[in-house]
Design a protein around this motif. Structure first.
Motif: not given
Length: 468
Positions: A43-46, A368-371
């Protein structure tokens, strides 16, 4: 397939413009890094368009991929606290506070050594959060903890909703068939297992339950509960346009399911353990949910896969044909699907896209995941040690704005990160005239706006912008 196309616009009586692209497949996966260990989230911070943060399950490291250089930072952002190393335990979730750029707060979800509980902790970045590549490892503070009776079904996803509250997914406590008490954990609203929790981390420390949670103030039900009746909601996401919460809930022996919580609607029961997907759980043939159960938006049998990995509604700009579609996969079979929501946003049509996104020989083996990055582009974590990005197969025709005056005209368009463009011109569209390069616009890491000013020559001219 994207087709050869042109969009024409008259700038003056003598100048024309078009945008073109070649014939290409719609999308594919592109390797971002294969230098990580058991990645389970990205992920990334806003607002941070320069970095991706990658969660490593058993090392408890959070790594930074620098999008401006295309490299993985050697030093981790966080060397997290010790964790249990079971297949469904460890460092499982990461969520950045909506005000991260000023307060530096982020939250992690872990299974500590021993594996008997879940902990949600808050940490802070060192220095300026907008640029700092290091967290303060000593800043961790316990926000929430609850027991985990068995090693599997830990859930672990976390995310801030558009309402500013922190949402946390929890599994049913593990084992099989949620055999915990007379109705199981997932249907028991007095505990936190088999649920989506919703807490306010800003109004009180360590937290308060959101004021409009459905069971707030109830004599016996847990204040933190937002939704219940879930088996193992491993990966969830918010649609950044509608605010709907999408849930990938891993099934038992019969069906994998995708559930949706419409924005602002608490108290939904998704039916587990009496129900699995759209079917009655044969282990409890006469049991009914404690409140009417909500059907999944889609479910599939174990002939297609056996462990769903929830994804995202695509809201990026690089692949227009995917926009508005929910993309998800199966961990066990590495098959991918899109779901096109109907007008309600909570139902739709499922279509398999494995041949497009993960053809044989497969690039992604264990999804395992999306982001999602700050611009809404999507990524895939492969538990084998890699992160991929879903990218367009070929160049994208830019959307162009044109304006003119008596002696000049301006071509302006949004350039996608990593995409090179060429401005070309010709005097006519006859066979005797050919396109020539007027200007090359090199690719850069991030999206940006390109403005090109040209003088009017007094003769007929045609221009086009081509994605290379």
């Amino acid at each position: 397939m994207r087709c050869q196309g042109a969009v024409w616009g008259l700038i003056t009586s003598a100048v024309f413009f078009c945008a073109t692209l070649s014939v290409n497949a719609d999308y594919r996966v592109e390797l971002v890094t294969d230098e990580v260990s058991r990645p389970v989230f990205v992920c990334a911070p806003p607002g941070d368009t320069n970095r991706l943060f990658i969660v490593e399950q058993h090392s408890a490291l959070i790594r930074i991929f620098d999008r401006t250089t295309g490299t993985l930072n050697e030093a981790p952002f966080l060397d997290g606290p010790p964790v249990e190393d079971g297949s469904e335990q460890g460092l499982l979730g990461l969520a950045f506070h909506p005000g991260y750029r000023t307060n530096g707060f982020f939250y992690i979800n872990i299974t500590p050594p021993g594996g008997t509980r879940t902990e949600v902790l808050r940490f802070e970045a060192e220095g300026d959060p907008a640029t700092s590549n290091t967290a303060d490892a000593e800043s961790g503070e316990l926000i929430l903890t609850f027991p985990q009776p068995q090693a599997n079904h830990n859930g672990g996803w976390m995310g801030f909703g558009p309402d500013g509250y922190l949402y946390i997914s929890t599994g049913d406590g593990g084992g099989g068939d949620d055999r915990h008490g007379p109705i199981g954990h997932a249907q028991n609203r007095a505990n936190l297992l088999g649920k989506i929790l919703r807490v306010d981390v800003d109004s009180a420390f360590p937290y308060d339950s959101a004021p409009d949670n459905p069971f707030k103030g109830h004599a016996t039900y847990a204040d933190e509960i937002w939704a219940f009746g879930l088996r193992n909601p491993w990966r969830c996401s918010f649609d950044r346009e509608t605010g709907n919460l999408w849930i990938g809930d891993v099934g038992q022996n019969r069906e994998e399911e995708i559930d949706v919580i419409p924005s602002g609607l608490g108290g939904l029961n998704f039916g587990w353990r009496p129900r699995e997907g759209n079917t009655q759980n044969p282990s409890f043939p006469n049991e009914t949910p404690v409140t009417p159960a909500v059907d999944p938006v889609t479910a599939y049998s174990h002939s297609l896969g056996y462990s769903v990995t929830g994804g995202y509604v695509y809201r990026g700009s690089a692949i227009p044909e995917l926009r508005g579609n929910y993309i998800f996969a199966d961990y066990g079979t590495a098959r991918f699907w899109t779901l096109t929501p109907d007008a309600s946003g909570t139902n739709g049509t499922r279509q398999e896209i494995t041949a497009e996104i993960n053809p044989s020989p497969r690039a992604v083996s264990d999804v395992s995941s999306f982001g999602e990055d700050a611009e809404g582009e999507l990524y895939i974590c492969d538990l084998d040690g890699a992160v991929f990005k879903i990218v367009p197969e070929g160049p994208i025709a830019p959307t162009v704005q044109i304006s003119g005056s008596d002696d000049e005209f301006v071509i302006q368009f949004e350039a996608l990160g990593g995409q090179e463009y060429t401005l070309e011109k010709r005097d006519s569209l006859t066979a005797e005239s050919a396109w020539s390069t007027a200007q090359t616009i090199p690719g850069e890491a991030n999206n940006r706006t390109i403005s090109i000013t040209n003088s009017l020559s007094g003769t007929q001219q045609y221009f086009r912008v081509r994605g290379n």
